[in-house]
Scaffold this motif. Sequence first.
Motif, short mmCIF file in Angstrom:
data_model
loop_
_atom_site.label_atom_id
_atom_site.label_comp_id
_atom_site.label_asym_id
_atom_site.label_seq_id
_atom_site.Cartn_x
_atom_site.Cartn_y
_atom_site.Cartn_z
N HIS A 168 0.84 -1.20 0.00
CA HIS A 168 0.00 0.00 0.00
C HIS A 168 0.88 1.26 0.00
O HIS A 168 0.98 1.95 1.02
N PRO A 169 1.48 1.58 -1.14
CA PRO A 169 2.34 2.78 -1.18
C PRO A 169 1.56 4.09 -1.09
O PRO A 169 2.15 5.14 -0.87
N GLU A 170 0.24 4.02 -1.27
CA GLU A 170 -0.56 5.24 -1.21
C GLU A 170 -0.77 5.74 0.22
O GLU A 170 -1.17 6.88 0.44
N LYS A 171 -0.50 4.89 1.20
CA LYS A 171 -0.66 5.29 2.61
C LYS A 171 0.39 6.34 2.97
O LYS A 171 1.51 6.31 2.48
N PRO A 172 0.02 7.28 3.83
CA PRO A 172 1.01 8.28 4.24
C PRO A 172 2.13 7.66 5.07
O PRO A 172 1.93 6.66 5.76
N VAL A 173 3.28 8.23 4.98
CA VAL A 173 4.44 7.73 5.70
C VAL A 173 4.34 8.20 7.15
O VAL A 173 4.12 9.38 7.43
N GLU A 174 4.50 7.27 8.06
CA GLU A 174 4.47 7.61 9.48
C GLU A 174 5.88 7.93 9.94
O GLU A 174 6.80 7.13 9.77
N VAL A 175 6.03 9.12 10.51
CA VAL A 175 7.36 9.58 10.94
C VAL A 175 7.33 9.84 12.43
O VAL A 175 6.42 10.50 12.93
N ASP A 176 8.35 9.34 13.09
CA ASP A 176 8.49 9.60 14.51
C ASP A 176 9.08 11.00 14.68
O ASP A 176 10.10 11.32 14.07
N ALA A 177 8.45 11.83 15.47
CA ALA A 177 8.90 13.22 15.63
C ALA A 177 10.26 13.31 16.31
O ALA A 177 10.99 14.28 16.12
N THR A 178 10.62 12.28 17.06
CA THR A 178 11.92 12.33 17.74
C THR A 178 13.05 11.83 16.85
O THR A 178 14.22 11.94 17.21
N ALA A 179 12.72 11.26 15.70
CA ALA A 179 13.74 10.71 14.81
C ALA A 179 14.15 11.74 13.76
O ALA A 179 13.84 11.63 12.59
N CYS A 180 14.80 12.77 14.21
CA CYS A 180 15.26 13.78 13.28
C CYS A 180 16.68 14.17 13.66
O CYS A 180 17.13 13.94 14.77
#
Length: 127
Positions: free
Chosen positions: A28-40
């Motif tokens: 399902h590439p159409e799903k939005p990417v989930e990003v961890d806010a602390t992983a920057c």
Amino acid sequence: EDEDSMDMRDQVLADAAELKKVADWYLHPEKPVEVDATACGRNYFTRASAPEYEDEDSMDERDQVLSDAAELKKVADWYLHPEKPVEVDATACGRNYFTRASAPEYEDEDSMDERDQVLSDAAELKK
């Protein structure tokens, strides 16, 4: 032994859950990417305040490539829109009638006066 098998079972289930999550990304590439806010993180090389690290040769080459691309775009536009009028620089073509090999010798006013003076002096010396 029972505890070891339970730990092994938990590890296998965790691996299976991780594999399922990764497989879902591909299915399902159409799903939005989930990003961890602390992983920057901060990139110290491409930030706006970083010093320029491009050397002179690559800058010259980049300028040359950009000018070539602009020239190619202009030429492609000639073929894409043949109805446009042809732009001609008046100084870029034409024949120079003054400095060609078959042109008569050109003399300015000072040269002509000097030549007349020399010829008159030579005529006086002959007398």
